[in-house]
Structures are given as C-alpha cells and as structure tokens.
Design a protein around this motif. Sequence first.
Motif, mmCIF file in Angstrom:
data_model
loop_
_atom_site.group_PDB
_atom_site.id
_atom_site.type_symbol
_atom_site.label_atom_id
_atom_site.label_comp_id
_atom_site.label_asym_id
_atom_site.label_seq_id
_atom_site.Cartn_x
_atom_site.Cartn_y
_atom_site.Cartn_z
ATOM 1 N N VAL A 178 -46.182 15.638 66.605
ATOM 2 C CA VAL A 178 -45.594 14.111 67.347
ATOM 3 C C VAL A 178 -44.321 13.743 66.866
ATOM 4 C CG1 VAL A 178 -46.334 11.965 67.816
ATOM 5 C CG2 VAL A 178 -48.137 13.763 67.388
ATOM 6 N N ILE A 179 -43.511 13.829 67.955
ATOM 7 C CA ILE A 179 -41.886 13.557 67.839
ATOM 8 C C ILE A 179 -41.800 12.243 68.444
ATOM 9 C CG2 ILE A 179 -39.556 14.390 68.353
ATOM 10 C CD1 ILE A 179 -40.737 17.176 68.575
ATOM 11 N N LEU A 180 -41.065 11.505 67.591
ATOM 12 C CA LEU A 180 -40.575 10.020 68.079
ATOM 13 C C LEU A 180 -39.258 10.241 68.440
ATOM 14 C CD1 LEU A 180 -41.051 7.092 68.681
ATOM 15 C CD2 LEU A 180 -40.227 6.601 66.393
ATOM 16 N N GLU A 181 -38.767 10.115 69.749
ATOM 17 C CA GLU A 181 -37.162 10.126 70.162
ATOM 18 C C GLU A 181 -36.880 8.495 70.387
ATOM 19 O OE1 GLU A 181 -35.906 11.907 73.499
ATOM 20 O OE2 GLU A 181 -36.307 14.096 72.656
ATOM 21 N N SER A 182 -37.603 7.725 70.577
ATOM 22 C CA SER A 182 -37.120 6.175 70.777
ATOM 23 C C SER A 182 -36.302 5.958 69.804
ATOM 24 C CB SER A 182 -38.255 5.361 70.789
ATOM 25 O OG SER A 182 -39.137 5.591 72.037
ATOM 26 N N THR A 183 -35.136 5.098 69.941
ATOM 27 C CA THR A 183 -34.322 4.708 68.694
ATOM 28 C C THR A 183 -34.952 3.680 67.967
ATOM 29 O OG1 THR A 183 -32.349 5.015 70.203
ATOM 30 C CG2 THR A 183 -31.922 3.781 68.308
ATOM 31 N N SER A 184 -35.028 3.862 66.712
ATOM 32 C CA SER A 184 -35.987 3.005 65.817
ATOM 33 C C SER A 184 -35.385 2.611 64.483
ATOM 34 C CB SER A 184 -37.321 3.775 65.565
ATOM 35 O OG SER A 184 -37.688 4.176 66.904
ATOM 36 N N PRO A 185 -35.837 1.778 64.035
ATOM 37 C CA PRO A 185 -35.086 1.236 62.424
ATOM 38 C C PRO A 185 -35.911 2.234 61.610
ATOM 39 C CG PRO A 185 -36.600 -0.375 63.110
ATOM 40 C CD PRO A 185 -36.413 0.566 64.387
ATOM 41 N N PRO A 186 -35.318 2.608 60.321
ATOM 42 C CA PRO A 186 -35.919 3.223 59.226
ATOM 43 C C PRO A 186 -37.498 2.926 59.215
ATOM 44 C CG PRO A 186 -33.711 2.577 58.545
ATOM 45 C CD PRO A 186 -34.146 1.889 59.813
ATOM 46 N N GLN A 187 -38.075 4.156 58.776
ATOM 47 C CA GLN A 187 -39.681 3.949 58.530
ATOM 48 C C GLN A 187 -40.650 3.766 59.856
ATOM 49 O OE1 GLN A 187 -40.429 4.937 55.743
ATOM 50 N NE2 GLN A 187 -38.550 4.286 54.479
ATOM 51 N N THR A 188 -39.933 3.711 60.911
ATOM 52 C CA THR A 188 -40.540 3.796 62.291
ATOM 53 C C THR A 188 -41.606 4.829 62.656
ATOM 54 O OG1 THR A 188 -39.034 2.377 63.218
ATOM 55 C CG2 THR A 188 -40.697 2.944 64.762
#
Length: 417
Positions: free
Chosen positions: A115-125
Amino acid sequence: MTSPTVAFVGLGYIGLPTAVVMANSGVDVTGVDVKAENVERINRGEVTIVEPGLEDGLQAAIASGNFRATTDMVHADTYIVAVPTPFTENYEVDMKYIYSVAESIAPTLEGDELVILESTSPPQTTRRMAEKILELRPDLVADGTDNRENRPVIYFAHCPERILPGNAMEELITNDRIIGGETEEATRRATAAYRSFCKGELLGTNAVTAEMAKLTENSFRDVNIAFANELSLICTNLGVDVWELIELANHHPRVNILQPGPGVGGHCIAVDPWFIVSSDVTNSRLIRTAREVNDGKPAWVVEQVIKAAEETLAKNIAILGLAFKANIDDLRESPSLSITQALAERMNTKTLLAVEPNIEALPETLSKYGNIDLAATNEAIEEAEVVVLLVDHKEFNGVTAAQLKGKRIIDTKGLWR
C-alpha cells in the motif's frame, strides 16, 4: 506468471495521469474513484481535467485493455493512494480522505500486498494510514513488526508525486522519484512498482524522510516566492518596477529571485509548508512567516483593485484568470479565486467580468454572487474600466496595448510590462 495488478485510488489531478502512464507502460491498472460521473466519463475516454496529452493517453490505455475505472474497491497486488490531504483550522492534516480509503482497502487484503501513499502528507501520515488498516484487519501485520503468530504481512510506503500540472505526462516518466518504505522490503517493492514506468532516478529512503522531502521542496519554493512577493509590496510603496528590479538583481551570478504574483495557490505549495509548521511549531519560524506573507498577498491585491475602482468610478472590472497557475483548470487554493470572491463581497454594486479560458462555468464559490459573470477575454476588457491580470494564461499574451488604452491596469504577473 500473472502480471502484478495496481489499484490506483483517486483519479484527480495526480491520480488519473499517473494511472494512465502506468497502464501505457504495460501495468494492469484499475482506477478507483468515489465520483460515479467522473468514472463514467473516464471509461468513455473523456478526461476530467485539463492536462496536455492526457486524453490521448487515456484512450490508448483503455484500448490496450490495461486500464479501467470503477467506484468499487478491487483487490490488487499494489494499492496507490492519491486523495486530497486538506488541513484543519490548526494547519494539521485532515485524515478523513485517507482513512476513508483505508476502510475501503482493508476488507480486500489477503496478505503480501503493498500500500503506497502518494498524497502529500506531514511526517508519520503513512504510519497512521497503516495503523488504521491494521486496526480494521487485526488478522494482518505490517512488515517489520513482531509476527510470532505468522500472520499475513502487508507492506507500506510513501512515494510523493513531484510533477508540474500542465507537464504531467512527461514529468511522471522523466522526473526522479523518492521511494520511502516503512521497511527496506517495502522500499524495494515500491521501487519495483515505479520502475515499471519511471525513467528518472529512484531514490530509496524511509517513509518519514520521503514525507519530509516533498514538504521541504515546496517550502523552499514558498519561502523564495514570499521574498519576491514582499519585494513587490515594498517596490509599490517606493514607485519601483519590481520586475525590472528582479531582472537586474538576477544578473548577479549567485542570485536567482523568483517572480511575484497575487499569492500562492495549488494543493502543494499553499499547503505543504503548514504541515511542517504543524509538526514543529517552535522551530519553523521562517517557514511560517513566508506562508503568512504569501497568504496575505491576495488581500493586498484586493485593496489595490478597490482603490483603482474608486479613482476611476468604475462600473465593470475585468478579472483575468481564476486558476492557481497558467494554462490549467485547477482552482485548488487559488489566490485568484479568493481575490475574486473578496471583490464580489466588498464591491457588490460593481460587475466583475471573470475570464478563465479553461473552465466552462463559474465554480460554486463564485456563482452564488449576483455580480460575477463569466466572460470572454476581449468582451471583458472592452466593457471594463479596470483590468486585473491574476494569471498569465497564454490567451492573455495576445492582448494589445490598444485594447488596454484608457483602462486602469493591475498586472500582478508583469505580463504586460
């Protein structure tokens, strides 16, 4: 051996182009989106956003059999999540969209998926997303954690996009890519997924560093834009042409000042710095100040327009551009949109002639006002006493000096210098 499958979750400005590029590189891709109308259009080969080359790419992907869209979550070997990550009033990430996706993915998992998160996110998201999925599926375990019960393993990674809207189809392939896994094995697997279509260098790291890297890139740009925007305020008070000043200063071999504008928009630069600030309020003073400078620029533009309208006794004001940057239809976090909205509220006896070549109807945030009309470029300029350039769309390059003669011009981009 069966080819690996990808479920691309979120078919917006990042998701659809990336899913199409992957499919045209031979990957079996299913695009998943909650908007049924968009899914129907996409399956007909119709694009839902303005992006050069996307429509041809989409039609090729569909014809190849490697791409289809649906509103239902499917099982896949790899899930790539590209959904909005807005911030709250406290500038912390609002996890509602990511958690919603986690709830949709969790029931489909069997073990060994990535599962890859591409959405720009703050640390630890990325870790928070993983925790949500595993909370819903306690029979599974994240790679790298204790697994004495030999439960099926799920892998998690963060791979932020780094493309420029308007040039996405090329940059998705050619740009270097940061690959941050929660474990080394997750990094390896994610690297293999992006190697299927990305010709740029694939830079492996951990998930938190990958999250910070994207925020750092956009915060760097935000700070530098803030310097240019602050110069524009100072130069106005001094009667100095800020674009001439910057052009002269940039002749120094070690100076490269960016260009000022009406503010900073888009889902990245206008948002990402706040994620760093929310992660460490004490030590992010420069980043916060830059964000405040850029957030304050639209209000300054509004005052300039109101002053010009009062001095000219204007009845009609032409607003050229609503998107957050040139030659796209993306209105997310657009300073031009907020400027137009503020003018509609404060100048309700004036008619605002809004020109945005890349949209067919006013967005709901503007259509609720009775004094805003969507107009063509020449019509708006001809009828207006004050002309406000907010976006340097290519359609505005052809405006002549004769068309602008006798008008009060507020050119926030320096296009007509």
